[in-house]
Design a protein around this motif. Structure first.
Motif, mmCIF file in Angstrom:
data_model
loop_
_atom_site.group_PDB
_atom_site.id
_atom_site.type_symbol
_atom_site.label_atom_id
_atom_site.label_comp_id
_atom_site.label_asym_id
_atom_site.label_seq_id
_atom_site.Cartn_x
_atom_site.Cartn_y
_atom_site.Cartn_z
ATOM 1 N N GLY A 280 0.917 -1.278 -0.088
ATOM 2 C CA GLY A 280 0.069 0.273 -0.163
ATOM 3 C C GLY A 280 0.700 1.504 0.043
ATOM 4 N N GLY A 281 0.375 1.940 0.229
ATOM 5 C CA GLY A 281 1.042 3.457 0.062
ATOM 6 C C GLY A 281 0.616 3.933 -1.403
ATOM 7 N N THR A 282 1.956 5.196 -1.717
ATOM 8 C CA THR A 282 1.596 6.024 -2.072
ATOM 9 C C THR A 282 3.570 5.442 -3.314
ATOM 10 N N SER A 283 3.419 5.098 -4.947
ATOM 11 C CA SER A 283 4.765 5.023 -5.055
ATOM 12 C C SER A 283 5.239 6.001 -5.555
ATOM 13 N N GLY A 284 6.725 6.135 -6.080
ATOM 14 C CA GLY A 284 7.186 7.402 -6.472
ATOM 15 C C GLY A 284 7.173 8.198 -5.354
ATOM 16 N N GLN A 285 7.024 8.173 -4.881
ATOM 17 C CA GLN A 285 7.674 8.995 -3.321
ATOM 18 C C GLN A 285 8.362 8.767 -2.189
ATOM 19 N N ALA A 286 8.335 9.368 -1.548
ATOM 20 C CA ALA A 286 9.550 9.038 -0.079
ATOM 21 C C ALA A 286 8.843 7.906 1.301
ATOM 22 N N PHE A 287 9.634 7.187 1.248
ATOM 23 C CA PHE A 287 8.804 6.277 2.389
ATOM 24 C C PHE A 287 8.756 7.844 3.725
ATOM 25 N N ASP A 288 9.805 8.728 3.797
ATOM 26 C CA ASP A 288 9.366 9.183 4.778
ATOM 27 C C ASP A 288 9.680 10.729 4.410
ATOM 28 N N ARG A 289 9.273 11.378 3.858
ATOM 29 C CA ARG A 289 9.146 12.966 3.599
ATOM 30 C C ARG A 289 9.754 13.703 3.680
ATOM 31 N N CYS A 290 9.219 13.489 4.870
ATOM 32 C CA CYS A 290 9.908 14.878 6.113
ATOM 33 C C CYS A 290 11.101 14.152 6.901
#
Length: 322
Positions: A280-290
């Motif tokens: 699940g979650g969003t592909s193409g994004q960092a595991f932790d954008r912060c």
């Protein structure tokens, strides 16, 4: 999430077979044949670690950062307050706590070590996490999550009155963000005999990433399999951890010959489409954008990942300390 309370533990494995045989004998003969000696005690089951308890610690870390310049970094007031918060909980729960000081970058840092009374001190199982944040933010995922879960696991040991075969030791490291300074100081100041007595070190660094993966360290086969068994049991696929390999507090222990393992939910690397399909979650994004940013707050947490990893932590502590 159910609260962890003493319960009657289901009997499984070899113990279940023994019980089944005994019951069958009792029903057919009216007594247990031969008045055999009592069976070996069944190992205690790990508690369900309450995610609400873990999140309550994160709220405290957030408040501490907010009151101390927005961070909990090495040598800053926010770090000291974080250490005092954790130490207070452990002292009240019956742990023997030790604060170890060191110097890095011209500032004094601290490790917190908590020993649970009992167990074979020639076989020490350790679980730890780094307590410091970077100076740019409060560090709630990195690494409030690991610190809070290790704390809650230690408190669960106290609540259960758990008395395993091995001696349990929990640790919160300082100055990890400056290059594993606190954990390396601890390991380097152990005697050769002291290092040899540590049967395993379990590390928890970033276990609630908002776009999480489920990564298991592959440094020691027994520890690795213990975590994999837990996740397989709840139907969650795992992958081998590579992003933080050698970059967290397990590294000094591994270099000293101590078996190590741990969990991780990802940092700045990008989640692939295959991983998003699996977790699940969003592909193409960092595991932790912060990651290492001011937005690493209590809003930067995935509760499901935090819950699963906290329970896996408790499972490993119980399984590996028998």
């Amino acid at each position: 999430m159910k609260l962890s309370v003493p319960v009657t533990v289901p009997v499984t494995g070899r113990a279940a077979v023994a019980v089944a045989v005994a019951v069958a004998t009792l029903f057919t003969t009216g007594s247990i044949a031969g008045a055999a000696p009592a069976a070996e005690p069944v190992a205690a089951a790990a508690p369900d670690l309450p995610v609400a308890g873990v999140k309550a610690h994160l709220t405290q870390f957030q408040s501490i950062a907010a009151a101390n310049g927005g961070n909990r970094a090495h040598g800053r007031a926010g770090y000291t307050a974080s250490l005092n918060y954790v130490k207070g909980k452990l002292d009240a729960a019956g742990f023997t706590t030790t604060v170890q000081s060191f110097t890095s970058g011209g500032r004094t840092g601290y490790n917190l070590i908590a020993d649970w009374p009992g167990g074979d001190t020639d076989q020490v199982l350790m679980a730890g996490s780094h307590l410091d944040s970077v100076s740019s933010g409060p560090g709630i995922n990195d690494n409030g999550t690991g610190s809070a879960a290790v704390l809650e696991a230690a408190l669960a040991v106290s609540r259960a009155g758990y008395q395993p075969t091995k001696h349990l030791r929990f640790a919160w490291w300082g100055a990890e963000e400056l290059g594993l300074v606190g954990s390396r100081y601890y390991v380097n100041n152990l005697s050769a005999a002291g290092r040899a007595r540590i049967s395993g070190y379990l590390n928890f660094d970033m276990i609630g990433s908002p776009n999480p993966g489920y990564f298991v360290y592959d440094d020691d086969p027994t520890i690795e399999q213990t975590f994999k068994d837990y996740f397989a049991g709840i139907g969650v696929a795992t992958e081998i951890e590579t992003e933080g390999d050698g970059r967290s507090d397990h590294a000094p222990f591994k270099s000293a010959g101590v078996p190590v393992g741990g969990l991780f939910t990802g940092a700045s690397r990008t989640k692939t489409a295959a991983q998003a399909a699996k977790w699940g979650g969003t592909s193409g994004q960092a595991f932790d954008r912060c990651y290492h940013s001011s937005c690493d707050t209590t809003s930067n947490i995935n509760d499901t990942a935090l819950d699963r990893n906290g329970d896996a932590l408790a499972y490993a502590v119980w399984e590996l300390s028998e």
